[in-house]
Design an enzyme around this catalytic site. Structure first.
Site, PDB file in Angstrom:
ATOM      1  N   LYS A 114       0.815  -1.219   0.000  1.00 40.60           N
ATOM      2  CA  LYS A 114       0.000   0.000   0.000  1.00 40.60           C
ATOM      3  C   LYS A 114       0.843   1.261   0.000  1.00 40.60           C
ATOM      4  O   LYS A 114       0.446   2.278  -0.570  1.00 40.60           O
ATOM      5  CB  LYS A 114      -0.946   0.010   1.206  1.00 40.60           C
ATOM      6  CG  LYS A 114      -2.102  -0.965   1.063  1.00 40.60           C
ATOM      7  CD  LYS A 114      -3.209  -0.653   2.039  1.00 40.60           C
ATOM      8  CE  LYS A 114      -4.397  -1.560   1.840  1.00 40.60           C
ATOM      9  NZ  LYS A 114      -5.407  -1.417   2.878  1.00 40.60           N
ATOM     10  N   LYS A 198      -4.922  -9.208  -6.764  1.00 38.37           N
ATOM     11  CA  LYS A 198      -6.126  -9.439  -5.959  1.00 38.37           C
ATOM     12  C   LYS A 198      -7.307  -8.628  -6.496  1.00 38.37           C
ATOM     13  O   LYS A 198      -7.104  -7.500  -6.952  1.00 38.37           O
ATOM     14  CB  LYS A 198      -5.845  -8.899  -4.553  1.00 38.37           C
ATOM     15  CG  LYS A 198      -5.857  -9.896  -3.478  1.00 38.37           C
ATOM     16  CD  LYS A 198      -5.744  -9.331  -2.080  1.00 38.37           C
ATOM     17  CE  LYS A 198      -5.755  -7.855  -1.856  1.00 38.37           C
ATOM     18  NZ  LYS A 198      -5.756  -7.441  -0.468  1.00 38.37           N
ATOM     19  N   LYS A 201     -10.995  -3.157  -4.099  1.00 38.29           N
ATOM     20  CA  LYS A 201     -11.870  -1.977  -4.152  1.00 38.29           C
ATOM     21  C   LYS A 201     -11.212  -0.831  -4.874  1.00 38.29           C
ATOM     22  O   LYS A 201     -11.867   0.023  -5.452  1.00 38.29           O
ATOM     23  CB  LYS A 201     -12.133  -1.473  -2.732  1.00 38.29           C
ATOM     24  CG  LYS A 201     -12.888  -2.404  -1.862  1.00 38.29           C
ATOM     25  CD  LYS A 201     -12.774  -1.933  -0.410  1.00 38.29           C
ATOM     26  CE  LYS A 201     -13.634  -2.780   0.491  1.00 38.29           C
ATOM     27  NZ  LYS A 201     -13.468  -2.438   1.895  1.00 38.29           N
TER      28      LYS A 201
HETATM   29  P1  AMP Z   1     -11.222  -5.016   3.354  1.00 39.69           P
HETATM   30  O1  AMP Z   1     -12.145  -4.636   2.287  1.00 39.69           O
HETATM   31  O2  AMP Z   1      -9.792  -4.834   2.983  1.00 39.69           O
HETATM   32  O3  AMP Z   1     -11.575  -4.466   4.688  1.00 39.69           O
HETATM   33  O4  AMP Z   1     -11.408  -6.589   3.494  1.00 39.69           O
HETATM   34  C1  AMP Z   1     -12.512  -7.187   4.142  1.00 39.69           C
HETATM   35  C2  AMP Z   1     -12.365  -8.687   4.124  1.00 39.69           C
HETATM   36  O5  AMP Z   1     -12.412  -9.172   2.784  1.00 39.69           O
HETATM   37  C3  AMP Z   1     -11.035  -9.188   4.699  1.00 39.69           C
HETATM   38  O6  AMP Z   1     -11.266 -10.346   5.479  1.00 39.69           O
HETATM   39  C4  AMP Z   1     -10.220  -9.514   3.494  1.00 39.69           C
HETATM   40  O7  AMP Z   1      -9.283 -10.531   3.751  1.00 39.69           O
HETATM   41  C5  AMP Z   1     -11.275  -9.980   2.503  1.00 39.69           C
HETATM   42  N1  AMP Z   1     -10.860  -9.753   1.117  1.00 39.69           N
HETATM   43  C6  AMP Z   1     -10.608  -8.551   0.517  1.00 39.69           C
HETATM   44  N2  AMP Z   1     -10.244  -8.720  -0.781  1.00 39.69           N
HETATM   45  C7  AMP Z   1     -10.275 -10.065  -1.012  1.00 39.69           C
HETATM   46  C8  AMP Z   1     -10.003 -10.882  -2.171  1.00 39.69           C
HETATM   47  N3  AMP Z   1      -9.656 -10.356  -3.343  1.00 39.69           N
HETATM   48  N4  AMP Z   1     -10.130 -12.220  -2.039  1.00 39.69           N
HETATM   49  C9  AMP Z   1     -10.510 -12.761  -0.850  1.00 39.69           C
HETATM   50  N5  AMP Z   1     -10.778 -12.059   0.271  1.00 39.69           N
HETATM   51  C10 AMP Z   1     -10.665 -10.722   0.202  1.00 39.69           C
END
Ligand code: AMP
Ligand code: TRP
Length: 333
Positions: A114, A198, A201
């Site tokens: 990041k 990955k 968002k």
């Molecule tokens: P975040 O949006 O970064 O807060 O992520 C929320 C949850 O979604 C966390 O448990 C991440 O590990 C999971 N997550 C985010 N992106 C991915 C992805 N591309 N594949 C699998 N899990 C994800």
């Protein structure tokens, strides 16, 4: 023994299929088991480690709550709240940042990704982000933390911080050492445009992800445009080694219908790629469209969503304020 489940999601908009398959789907399963105590947190303090537009942030907090509820988490059974309403999170994060070591945080790959090339310009919050995450988990004596594969390293750090705190203050077992709950297969959903990245968002191209608010037509269009290669559908797992995009799509399909990669490969072997994509779109629409419609409906009822937050944070506050009080005593305040 009942499990104490804690997890968090950042309210940074564009919740996508990766969030759903890697984390939220698991939250729903765990929360439907009445023997578990579940807490799901919208981690707005984490969100501001990157610059946010305040009005959008407010909106995204409500959208994240709507997504939890639309996916099947019952706010009467689970605690749903946002982090900034419970002051113990920030307080515990400070105390734990005096336990965590620079060397430990320097190893965090998410920070490196990041922060990019110019680490000197990254905020201190972005660097200490995993310490706040440890505070979230440890305040609630969580025994299990369902997350996507990318959070594994942060959970290991949380365990190290808890262990060091307990050792240093000679309070064996005071901070509970949590177990990660990471799905074994397809726990990392990749971009539809680049199988080595990955699904995220923050990716500029909206075609790289299926958003949980996408319509049926958007889903179908994105799968149609999803990158593949010119080879036929694989007939063995080995063939997928170098075919990241194809592996990702087969993984998504298998995850959605809860089958193994092998079985999906067998059922599509020898078929046209377009047959597979049609079937994938169909199961995606079946799963995502009802969630998307429900999110939109819930978002119109801001009062209901705010009420969930008010009630959830009261309950969370009761638990967290007791734990932080004990932490104060242990530290010597
Ligand atoms: P975040 O949006 O970064 O807060 O992520 C929320 C949850 O979604 C966390 O448990 C991440 O590990 C999971 N997550 C985010 N992106 C991915 C992805 N591309 N594949 C699998 N899990 C994800
Ligand atoms: N860091 C997690 C992510 O980006 C979100 C998070 C914050 C979290 N606090 C947490 C996850 C506590 C699990 C437990 O995905």
């Amino acid at each position: 023994m009942s499990k104490k489940i804690f997890s968090g999601v950042q309210p940074t908009g564009n919740l996508h299929l990766g969030n759903y398959l890697g984390a939220i789907k698991n939250f729903v399963k765990l929360s439907n088991d009445n023997t578990n105590d579940c807490i799901f947190c919208v981690v707005d303090l984490h969100a501001i480690t990157a610059k946010q537009n305040p009005k959008e942030l407010k909106d995204n907090i409500l959208e994240t709550i709507a997504t939890f509820v639309a996916s099947g988490i019952d706010p009467k059974k689970s605690i749903i709240f946002n982090q900034s309403r419970v002051p113990a999170h920030s307080e515990a994060a400070w105390i734990l940042s005096c336990i965590a070591r620079m060397g430990w945080l320097n190893r965090m790959t998410q920070f490196k990704e990041k922060a990019g090339k110019d680490k000197e310009k990254a905020s201190i919050g972005l660097f200490s982000y995993p310490v706040l995450m440890a505070a979230d988990i440890l305040l609630y004596d969580a025994t299990h933390v369902p997350v996507g594969d990318d959070q594994k390293q942060h959970l290991e750090l949380c365990r190290d911080i808890a262990q060091k705190f307990n050792n240093e203050f000679e309070v064996e077992d005071f901070l509970k050492i949590p177990e990660p709950l990471i799905q074994k297969e397809f726990s990392r959903i990749m971009s539809l445009k680049d199988g080595s990245k990955k699904m995220s968002k923050s990716e500029l191209s909206d075609l790289s992800r299926i958003n949980l608010t996408d319509t049926k037509d958007q889903i179908i269009n994105k799968i149609k445009k999803a990158k593949t290669d010119t080879l036929p559908m694989p007939s063995t797992i080995e063939e997928l080694k170098e075919r990241h995009e194809v592996k990702n799509l087969i993984g998504i399909y298998s995850n959605l219908i809860e089958t193994s990669l092998e079985k999906t490969i067998v059922s599509f072997s020898g078929k046209n790629f377009s047959d597979f994509k049609d079937k994938l779109s169909q199961v995606l629409v079946e799963k995502i469209e009802p969630i998307s419609n429900e999110i939109k409906k819930l978002k119109r009822d801001k009062e209901y969503l705010s009420q969930i937050l008010v009630e959830g944070s009261q309950k969370a506050n009761e638990i967290a304020s007791k734990k932080i009080k004990k932490i104060h005593e242990i530290v010597g305040f």
